[in-house]
Design a protein around this motif. Structure first.
Motif, PDB file in Angstrom:
ATOM      1  N   MET A   1       0.827  -1.198   0.000  1.00  0.00           N
ATOM      2  CA  MET A   1       0.000   0.000   0.000  1.00  0.00           C
ATOM      3  C   MET A   1       0.873   1.265   0.000  1.00  0.00           C
ATOM      4  SD  MET A   1      -2.795   1.814   0.287  1.00  0.00           S
ATOM      5  CE  MET A   1      -3.299   3.418   0.874  1.00  0.00           C
ATOM      6  N   LEU A   2       1.840   1.328   0.939  1.00  0.00           N
ATOM      7  CA  LEU A   2       2.682   2.510   1.038  1.00  0.00           C
ATOM      8  C   LEU A   2       3.572   2.668  -0.185  1.00  0.00           C
ATOM      9  CD1 LEU A   2       3.707   2.295   4.805  1.00  0.00           C
ATOM     10  CD2 LEU A   2       2.078   3.870   3.765  1.00  0.00           C
ATOM     11  N   ALA A   3       4.084   1.539  -0.687  1.00  0.00           N
ATOM     12  CA  ALA A   3       4.938   1.590  -1.875  1.00  0.00           C
ATOM     13  C   ALA A   3       4.144   2.083  -3.081  1.00  0.00           C
ATOM     14  CB  ALA A   3       5.534   0.213  -2.151  1.00  0.00           C
ATOM     15  N   ALA A   4       2.928   1.588  -3.239  1.00  0.00           N
ATOM     16  CA  ALA A   4       2.083   2.001  -4.361  1.00  0.00           C
ATOM     17  C   ALA A   4       1.712   3.472  -4.260  1.00  0.00           C
ATOM     18  CB  ALA A   4       0.817   1.139  -4.395  1.00  0.00           C
ATOM     19  N   LEU A   5       1.449   3.937  -3.048  1.00  0.00           N
ATOM     20  CA  LEU A   5       1.099   5.342  -2.837  1.00  0.00           C
ATOM     21  C   LEU A   5       2.274   6.251  -3.190  1.00  0.00           C
ATOM     22  CD1 LEU A   5      -0.896   7.472  -1.698  1.00  0.00           C
ATOM     23  CD2 LEU A   5       0.116   7.055   0.556  1.00  0.00           C
ATOM     24  N   LEU A   6       3.466   5.864  -2.753  1.00  0.00           N
ATOM     25  CA  LEU A   6       4.653   6.679  -3.026  1.00  0.00           C
ATOM     26  C   LEU A   6       4.955   6.729  -4.514  1.00  0.00           C
ATOM     27  CD1 LEU A   6       6.990   8.310  -1.804  1.00  0.00           C
ATOM     28  CD2 LEU A   6       8.274   6.172  -1.615  1.00  0.00           C
ATOM     29  N   GLU A   7       4.793   5.607  -5.196  1.00  0.00           N
ATOM     30  CA  GLU A   7       5.047   5.594  -6.642  1.00  0.00           C
ATOM     31  C   GLU A   7       4.005   6.423  -7.387  1.00  0.00           C
ATOM     32  OE1 GLU A   7       5.336   2.518 -10.454  1.00  0.00           O
ATOM     33  OE2 GLU A   7       5.487   1.739  -8.413  1.00  0.00           O
ATOM     34  N   ALA A   8       2.750   6.295  -6.996  1.00  0.00           N
ATOM     35  CA  ALA A   8       1.683   7.021  -7.695  1.00  0.00           C
ATOM     36  C   ALA A   8       1.817   8.528  -7.521  1.00  0.00           C
ATOM     37  CB  ALA A   8       0.320   6.553  -7.184  1.00  0.00           C
ATOM     38  N   ARG A   9       2.196   8.975  -6.341  1.00  0.00           N
ATOM     39  CA  ARG A   9       2.245  10.406  -6.072  1.00  0.00           C
ATOM     40  C   ARG A   9       3.565  11.060  -6.465  1.00  0.00           C
ATOM     41  NH1 ARG A   9      -1.707  12.239  -2.477  1.00  0.00           N
ATOM     42  NH2 ARG A   9      -0.774  14.281  -2.868  1.00  0.00           N
ATOM     43  N   LEU A  53      -3.675  13.770   5.167  1.00  0.00           N
ATOM     44  CA  LEU A  53      -2.922  12.637   5.696  1.00  0.00           C
ATOM     45  C   LEU A  53      -2.102  11.981   4.587  1.00  0.00           C
ATOM     46  CD1 LEU A  53      -2.204  10.633   7.941  1.00  0.00           C
ATOM     47  CD2 LEU A  53      -4.281   9.340   7.325  1.00  0.00           C
ATOM     48  N   VAL A  54      -2.700  11.817   3.423  1.00  0.00           N
ATOM     49  CA  VAL A  54      -1.983  11.222   2.291  1.00  0.00           C
ATOM     50  C   VAL A  54      -0.758  12.070   1.945  1.00  0.00           C
ATOM     51  CG1 VAL A  54      -2.125  10.617  -0.158  1.00  0.00           C
ATOM     52  CG2 VAL A  54      -4.050  10.126   1.357  1.00  0.00           C
ATOM     53  N   ASP A  55      -0.957  13.378   1.853  1.00  0.00           N
ATOM     54  CA  ASP A  55       0.159  14.277   1.536  1.00  0.00           C
ATOM     55  C   ASP A  55       1.250  14.191   2.599  1.00  0.00           C
ATOM     56  OD1 ASP A  55      -1.221  15.100  -0.702  1.00  0.00           O
ATOM     57  OD2 ASP A  55      -2.004  16.919   0.237  1.00  0.00           O
ATOM     58  N   GLN A  56       0.832  14.125   3.849  1.00  0.00           N
ATOM     59  CA  GLN A  56       1.783  14.088   4.959  1.00  0.00           C
ATOM     60  C   GLN A  56       2.623  12.809   4.920  1.00  0.00           C
ATOM     61  OE1 GLN A  56      -0.151  14.364   8.792  1.00  0.00           O
ATOM     62  NE2 GLN A  56       1.718  14.990   9.846  1.00  0.00           N
ATOM     63  N   VAL A  57       1.981  11.690   4.617  1.00  0.00           N
ATOM     64  CA  VAL A  57       2.692  10.407   4.568  1.00  0.00           C
ATOM     65  C   VAL A  57       3.659  10.358   3.390  1.00  0.00           C
ATOM     66  CG1 VAL A  57       2.391   7.922   4.168  1.00  0.00           C
ATOM     67  CG2 VAL A  57       0.946   9.106   5.830  1.00  0.00           C
ATOM     68  N   ILE A 128      21.711  36.731 -13.173  1.00  0.00           N
ATOM     69  CA  ILE A 128      21.737  35.308 -12.818  1.00  0.00           C
ATOM     70  C   ILE A 128      20.449  34.952 -12.086  1.00  0.00           C
ATOM     71  CG2 ILE A 128      22.956  33.495 -11.565  1.00  0.00           C
ATOM     72  CD1 ILE A 128      25.508  35.145 -11.865  1.00  0.00           C
ATOM     73  N   ASN A 129      19.732  33.984 -12.608  1.00  0.00           N
ATOM     74  CA  ASN A 129      18.470  33.534 -12.016  1.00  0.00           C
ATOM     75  C   ASN A 129      18.614  32.091 -11.568  1.00  0.00           C
ATOM     76  OD1 ASN A 129      16.653  35.905 -12.689  1.00  0.00           O
ATOM     77  ND2 ASN A 129      17.439  35.397 -14.720  1.00  0.00           N
ATOM     78  N   ILE A 130      18.305  31.844 -10.302  1.00  0.00           N
ATOM     79  CA  ILE A 130      18.365  30.487  -9.750  1.00  0.00           C
ATOM     80  C   ILE A 130      16.958  30.079  -9.333  1.00  0.00           C
ATOM     81  CG2 ILE A 130      19.373  28.971  -8.013  1.00  0.00           C
ATOM     82  CD1 ILE A 130      21.658  30.984  -7.723  1.00  0.00           C
ATOM     83  N   LEU A 131      16.438  29.042  -9.963  1.00  0.00           N
ATOM     84  CA  LEU A 131      15.143  28.462  -9.596  1.00  0.00           C
ATOM     85  C   LEU A 131      15.401  27.141  -8.882  1.00  0.00           C
ATOM     86  CD1 LEU A 131      12.011  28.205  -9.771  1.00  0.00           C
ATOM     87  CD2 LEU A 131      12.365  27.022 -11.955  1.00  0.00           C
ATOM     88  N   ALA A 132      14.753  26.941  -7.757  1.00  0.00           N
ATOM     89  CA  ALA A 132      14.890  25.707  -6.988  1.00  0.00           C
ATOM     90  C   ALA A 132      13.510  25.130  -6.734  1.00  0.00           C
ATOM     91  CB  ALA A 132      15.613  25.975  -5.672  1.00  0.00           C
ATOM     92  N   THR A 133      13.321  23.858  -7.079  1.00  0.00           N
ATOM     93  CA  THR A 133      11.993  23.250  -6.964  1.00  0.00           C
ATOM     94  C   THR A 133      12.063  21.922  -6.221  1.00  0.00           C
ATOM     95  OG1 THR A 133      12.169  22.053  -9.079  1.00  0.00           O
ATOM     96  CG2 THR A 133      11.277  24.296  -9.150  1.00  0.00           C
ATOM     97  N   ASP A 134      10.931  21.575  -5.635  1.00  0.00           N
ATOM     98  CA  ASP A 134      10.800  20.278  -4.961  1.00  0.00           C
ATOM     99  C   ASP A 134       9.321  19.916  -4.923  1.00  0.00           C
ATOM    100  OD1 ASP A 134      12.845  18.538  -3.019  1.00  0.00           O
ATOM    101  OD2 ASP A 134      10.721  18.265  -2.534  1.00  0.00           O
ATOM    102  N   ILE A 135       9.051  18.642  -4.869  1.00  0.00           N
ATOM    103  CA  ILE A 135       7.669  18.162  -4.833  1.00  0.00           C
ATOM    104  C   ILE A 135       7.019  18.392  -3.466  1.00  0.00           C
ATOM    105  CG2 ILE A 135       8.256  15.809  -4.108  1.00  0.00           C
ATOM    106  CD1 ILE A 135       6.094  14.779  -5.993  1.00  0.00           C
ATOM    107  N   SER A 136       7.846  18.584  -2.448  1.00  0.00           N
ATOM    108  CA  SER A 136       7.353  18.660  -1.077  1.00  0.00           C
ATOM    109  C   SER A 136       7.076  20.092  -0.631  1.00  0.00           C
ATOM    110  CB  SER A 136       8.369  18.025  -0.118  1.00  0.00           C
ATOM    111  OG  SER A 136       8.075  18.358   1.221  1.00  0.00           O
TER     112      SER A 136
END
Length: 275
Positions: A1-9, A53-57, A128-136
């Motif tokens: 369940m957790l592995a599938a959730l992490l891959e999907a998101r 909760l899903v986002d937090q996990v 000089i422009n620095i863009l920094a991104t993350d999914i979190s």
């Protein structure tokens, strides 16, 4: 369940060697939410009733490891090889656009900003422009604040730079505003969100791709190629390689340790659209 959730998101593979981390990283959520066990948390996730909760996990399961001037030898290559090579290629227009992908809590882009600020005459007159991104969202909030614990400050940051660019604030250290202002942070999912406006002269995607499943890694590489300038430079982590990632990138003959678009990708008709 957790592995599938992490891959999907997030497209991440929860490999066997990372399984031991699950209970450790999720324990604060169990305590905060009052779940008696990991199994009870999984049951709550299966109902999908609480999107927070899903986002937090998912956020907790992603590895956010980073530190200032990470992999020091490689970071020296960014300063002495990549930036100098691009400086020669961009002398006419004096503009430089950098994208730090998977920036976590901001130490990588801030390290770059400090390195540039240490040579003000060398980069005088440059845009000089620095863009920094993350999914979190949580790590982006931390990065924007520029506030770090003493432990985080000690990891990779020379004392000279700490005293020059940080100010003590209680038990933490706060990055000076003129360095914070050099970096623009944004939440971004490399696999699904529209690519940020480019092309970029330098893309740093260090220690992120190897967490992805093969399918998602291939998509990520394709999208990164679409975002890189025809003569731009691309860098992976110290222990990552493009040898098994298709033909989008090739080693740059002038910048050892960096990649550039392959001949086919660099041609205008070969460039991919940001989608």
């Amino acid at each position: 369940m957790l592995a599938a959730l992490l891959e999907a998101r997030a497209g991440h593979a929860l490999s066997p060697e990372r399984m031991w981390r699950i209970e450790t990283v999720l324990h604060p959520i169990l305590r905060e939410r009052g779940y008696p066990s990991l199994e009870a948390l999984v049951v709550a996730l299966a109902s999908e009733a609480d999107r927070n909760l899903v986002d937090q996990v998912v956020d907790a399961l992603i590895n956010h490891e980073t530190y200032f001037f990470r992999d020091h030898a490689q970071f020296l290559d960014i300063e002495r090889v990549a930036l100098e090579c691009l400086r020669e290629r961009r002398t006419r227009h004096r503009t430089l656009s950098v994208w730090s992908v998977g920036c976590s809590t901001g130490q990588e882009p801030y390290s770059l900003a400090m390195a540039l600020a240490e040579r003000p005459e060398h980069w005088a007159g440059w845009d000089i422009n620095i863009l920094a991104t993350d999914i979190s969202p949580s790590v982006i909030r931390t990065a924007r604040a520029g506030r770090y614990s003493h432990f985080e400050i000690q990891r990779g940051l020379p004392t000279r730079l700490m005293l020059r660019w940080f100010e003590p604030d209680g038990s933490d250290w706060l990055l000076r505003g003129d360095i914070r202002d050099r970096v623009r942070f944004a939440e971004h999912n490399l696999l699904s969100d529209t690519l940020p406006p480019g092309p970029f002269d330098l893309i740093l995607c260090r220690n992120m791709l190897f967490y992805l499943t093969p399918e998602h890694r291939s998509r990520a590489v394709t999208r990164l190629a679409a975002a890189l300038a025809p003569d731009g430079l691309f860098m992976l982590g110290a222990f990552e390689t493009m040898l098994t990632q298709g033909a989008a990138f090739a080693p740059d003959p002038e910048a050892r340790g960096f990649y550039r678009l392959s001949a086919a990708e660099a041609r205008p008709q070969g460039r991919l659209q940001a989608r």
